[in-house]
Write a protein that holds these residues in place. Structure first.
Motif, PDB file in Angstrom:
ATOM      1  N   ILE A  92      36.763  46.478  42.377  1.00 30.99           N
ATOM      2  CA  ILE A  92      36.794  45.165  43.028  1.00 30.99           C
ATOM      3  C   ILE A  92      36.327  44.119  42.029  1.00 30.99           C
ATOM      4  N   GLY A  93      37.208  43.189  41.712  1.00 32.62           N
ATOM      5  CA  GLY A  93      36.870  42.112  40.798  1.00 32.62           C
ATOM      6  C   GLY A  93      36.456  40.870  41.570  1.00 32.62           C
ATOM      7  N   THR A  94      35.228  40.414  41.360  1.00 32.53           N
ATOM      8  CA  THR A  94      34.767  39.190  42.016  1.00 32.53           C
ATOM      9  C   THR A  94      35.313  37.996  41.248  1.00 32.53           C
ATOM     10  N   ASN A  95      36.040  37.141  41.919  1.00 33.24           N
ATOM     11  CA  ASN A  95      36.680  36.015  41.261  1.00 33.24           C
ATOM     12  C   ASN A  95      36.114  34.704  41.794  1.00 33.24           C
ATOM     13  N   ALA A  96      36.930  33.667  41.893  1.00 38.02           N
ATOM     14  CA  ALA A  96      36.466  32.375  42.396  1.00 38.02           C
ATOM     15  C   ALA A  96      37.653  31.610  42.963  1.00 38.02           C
ATOM     16  N   GLY A  97      37.533  31.182  44.211  1.00 36.66           N
ATOM     17  CA  GLY A  97      38.603  30.404  44.811  1.00 36.66           C
ATOM     18  C   GLY A  97      38.921  29.150  44.017  1.00 36.66           C
ATOM     19  N   ALA A  98      37.947  28.689  43.247  1.00 37.21           N
ATOM     20  CA  ALA A  98      38.141  27.484  42.436  1.00 37.21           C
ATOM     21  C   ALA A  98      39.252  27.644  41.414  1.00 37.21           C
ATOM     22  N   CYS A  99      39.577  28.886  41.065  1.00 37.07           N
ATOM     23  CA  CYS A  99      40.538  29.099  39.977  1.00 37.07           C
ATOM     24  C   CYS A  99      41.948  28.646  40.331  1.00 37.07           C
ATOM     25  N   TYR A 100      42.288  28.569  41.635  1.00 37.56           N
ATOM     26  CA  TYR A 100      43.638  28.116  41.947  1.00 37.56           C
ATOM     27  C   TYR A 100      43.662  26.889  42.862  1.00 37.56           C
TER      28      TYR A 100
ATOM     29  N   ASN B  47      47.513  51.273  36.413  1.00 34.17           N
ATOM     30  CA  ASN B  47      46.737  52.416  36.906  1.00 34.17           C
ATOM     31  C   ASN B  47      46.951  52.576  38.414  1.00 34.17           C
ATOM     32  N   PRO B  48      48.133  53.061  38.803  1.00 35.20           N
ATOM     33  CA  PRO B  48      48.442  53.146  40.241  1.00 35.20           C
ATOM     34  C   PRO B  48      47.512  54.056  41.019  1.00 35.20           C
ATOM     35  N   GLN B  49      46.768  54.917  40.319  1.00 32.66           N
ATOM     36  CA  GLN B  49      45.818  55.781  41.013  1.00 32.66           C
ATOM     37  C   GLN B  49      44.537  55.042  41.380  1.00 32.66           C
ATOM     38  N   LEU B  50      44.345  53.845  40.811  1.00 28.94           N
ATOM     39  CA  LEU B  50      43.141  53.057  41.041  1.00 28.94           C
ATOM     40  C   LEU B  50      43.395  52.012  42.127  1.00 28.94           C
ATOM     41  N   ARG B  51      42.501  51.951  43.123  1.00 29.14           N
ATOM     42  CA  ARG B  51      42.597  50.933  44.159  1.00 29.14           C
ATOM     43  C   ARG B  51      41.951  49.657  43.621  1.00 29.14           C
ATOM     44  N   VAL B  52      42.747  48.589  43.439  1.00 29.51           N
ATOM     45  CA  VAL B  52      42.260  47.349  42.831  1.00 29.51           C
ATOM     46  C   VAL B  52      42.352  46.203  43.827  1.00 29.51           C
ATOM     47  N   PHE B  53      41.278  45.434  43.922  1.00 32.04           N
ATOM     48  CA  PHE B  53      41.249  44.243  44.771  1.00 32.04           C
ATOM     49  C   PHE B  53      40.573  43.110  43.999  1.00 32.04           C
ATOM     50  N   THR B  54      41.038  41.894  44.223  1.00 27.30           N
ATOM     51  CA  THR B  54      40.389  40.707  43.667  1.00 27.30           C
ATOM     52  C   THR B  54      39.845  39.892  44.839  1.00 27.30           C
ATOM     53  N   VAL B  55      38.584  39.459  44.735  1.00 24.51           N
ATOM     54  CA  VAL B  55      37.914  38.856  45.887  1.00 24.51           C
ATOM     55  C   VAL B  55      37.257  37.527  45.530  1.00 24.51           C
ATOM     56  N   HIS B  56      37.521  36.525  46.341  1.00 28.46           N
ATOM     57  CA  HIS B  56      36.723  35.297  46.304  1.00 28.46           C
ATOM     58  C   HIS B  56      35.493  35.543  47.164  1.00 28.46           C
ATOM     59  N   PRO B  57      34.280  35.384  46.611  1.00 27.39           N
ATOM     60  CA  PRO B  57      33.067  35.767  47.335  1.00 27.39           C
ATOM     61  C   PRO B  57      32.507  34.724  48.281  1.00 27.39           C
ATOM     62  N   GLY B  58      33.265  33.665  48.528  1.00 26.73           N
ATOM     63  CA  GLY B  58      32.732  32.592  49.342  1.00 26.73           C
ATOM     64  C   GLY B  58      31.866  31.661  48.502  1.00 26.73           C
ATOM     65  N   VAL B  59      31.201  30.743  49.146  1.00 25.99           N
ATOM     66  CA  VAL B  59      30.319  29.802  48.457  1.00 25.99           C
ATOM     67  C   VAL B  59      28.884  30.208  48.767  1.00 25.99           C
ATOM     68  N   VAL B  60      28.327  31.010  47.898  1.00 28.63           N
ATOM     69  CA  VAL B  60      26.974  31.534  48.069  1.00 28.63           C
ATOM     70  C   VAL B  60      26.036  30.766  47.153  1.00 28.63           C
ATOM     71  N   GLU B  61      24.866  30.431  47.640  1.00 22.65           N
ATOM     72  CA  GLU B  61      23.929  29.654  46.824  1.00 22.65           C
ATOM     73  C   GLU B  61      23.304  30.533  45.735  1.00 22.65           C
ATOM     74  N   THR B  62      23.744  30.338  44.523  1.00 28.77           N
ATOM     75  CA  THR B  62      23.178  30.979  43.342  1.00 28.77           C
ATOM     76  C   THR B  62      22.959  29.874  42.309  1.00 28.77           C
ATOM     77  N   ASN B  63      22.347  30.233  41.199  1.00 30.32           N
ATOM     78  CA  ASN B  63      22.150  29.230  40.145  1.00 30.32           C
ATOM     79  C   ASN B  63      23.486  28.686  39.659  1.00 30.32           C
ATOM     80  N   MET B  64      24.511  29.532  39.636  1.00 28.30           N
ATOM     81  CA  MET B  64      25.822  29.096  39.167  1.00 28.30           C
ATOM     82  C   MET B  64      26.463  28.108  40.134  1.00 28.30           C
ATOM     83  N   THR B  65      26.453  28.426  41.419  1.00 33.44           N
ATOM     84  CA  THR B  65      27.114  27.554  42.384  1.00 33.44           C
ATOM     85  C   THR B  65      26.389  26.224  42.556  1.00 33.44           C
ATOM     86  N   LYS B  66      25.095  26.186  42.287  1.00 31.51           N
ATOM     87  CA  LYS B  66      24.377  24.914  42.369  1.00 31.51           C
ATOM     88  C   LYS B  66      24.991  23.890  41.423  1.00 31.51           C
ATOM     89  N   GLY B  67      25.439  24.366  40.257  1.00 32.42           N
ATOM     90  CA  GLY B  67      26.067  23.462  39.299  1.00 32.42           C
ATOM     91  C   GLY B  67      27.388  22.920  39.797  1.00 32.42           C
TER      92      GLY B  67
END
Length: 292
Positions: free
Chosen positions: A164-172, A202-222
């Motif tokens: 599971i790759g954590t991404n960011a809705g901001a990217c699109y 890698n078809p044997q690997l289950r892959v998902f990309t996820v936007h994690p929402g807007v969670v208050e972290t040091n990064m999102t504060k910026g």
């Protein structure tokens, strides 16, 4: 800021369908690896969700040992039977990732779930005004891990493993919505495409990309800055519990797709046929052009 939603219901917090206590979502006997798992981070909360779902072996990866130990202590207090391994690593460096992969394989065995939550956002500035080295370093951290993962961690997974790759809705979303954040948004867009390649190669690997929402972290504060009064924050547990749900067979129809943790899983299940019949739905495509 309001966001578009694939489902009528847009969640900001826990709801029963993604509860780690559901027997159908149990990850008992699975080994889970979480990057960016320092205390107070999204990754740290994700690790706790998997512990609630019954994971008995959990590896925590980040750059700072003291922060990782704090996350480990929280898991140990709530789930004393869980075996938690702390590994410091720089996800942008192949040698560091390789050593981490070897240590975890030797200490915990082959892995079943890999939640990649590590990322960095450089100083907010324009492209022209950015320090070139710092600007590019964001790409190195946010995008190079795909290659490091494929070479060092992928060979050490069990059959049917989930990435599971954590991404960011901001990217699109439009650049005007996130001014002075070009390196972060562009690198996240690239990372989403790299997740797509991981799935295709890698078809044997289950892959998902996820936007994690807007969670208050040091990064999102910026990112939020002065707009905080108009932003509804999401509970960190939402993305952790959502990732637990993604590991279950209930999410199989979403393999290879980009989904938001805010979207209601029961409504997505109801749209299963629509999703399966459209290979480009919930994937990175060129908007405004009918190229399929």
């Amino acid at each position: 800021m309001s966001y578009p939603s694939f489902t009528k219901t847009y969640h900001h917090s826990f709801y029963p369908a993604i509860s780690p206590s559901r027997p159908e979502l149990s990850v008992k006997d699975k080994t889970v690896i979480v990057t960016g798992a320092g205390d107070g981070s999204i990754g740290g909360t994700v690790a706790l969700s998997f512990a609630r779902a019954g994971a008995k072996k959990i590896a925590l990866i980040a750059r700072t040992e003291t922060s990782l130990e704090a996350t480990k202590a929280k898991i140990a207090e709530a789930f004393p039977d869980a075996e938690v391994m702390v590994v410091t690593a720089d996800v942008s460096r192949a040698e560091s990732v390789g050593m981490a992969a070897h240590s975890i394989r030797a200490g915990l065995g082959a892995w079943d779930v890999f939640a990649h939550c590590a990322a960095v956002a450089p100083t907010h500035t324009t492209i022209a005004g950015a320090d070139e080295d710092e600007w590019w370093h964001a790409f190195e951290i946010n995008t190079r891990f795909s290659s490091h993962f494929a070479k060092h961690f992928l060979p050490k997974c069990r059959p049917g493993a989930t990435y599971i790759g954590t991404n960011a809705g901001a990217c699109y979303l439009p650049a005007t919505k996130f001014p002075k954040s070009s390196a972060y948004c562009a690198s996240k867009l690239a990372t989403a495409k790299l997740d797509e390649f991981l799935a295709a190669e890698n078809p044997q690997l289950r892959v998902f990309t996820v936007h994690p929402g807007v969670v208050e972290t040091n990064m999102t504060k910026g990112f939020i800055g002065s707009r905080r009064s108009g932003v509804v924050l999401d509970d960190a547990e939402l993305v952790g519990d959502f990732m637990v749900w993604l590991v279950s067979p209930e999410s199989e129809f979403l393999r290879g797709r980009y989904v938001w943790c805010n979207w209601d899983v029961e409504e997505m299940i109801a749209k299963k046929a629509e999703i399966e019949n459209n290979p480009t739905l919930l994937t990175m495509t060129l908007g405004g052009w009918p190229f399929q």
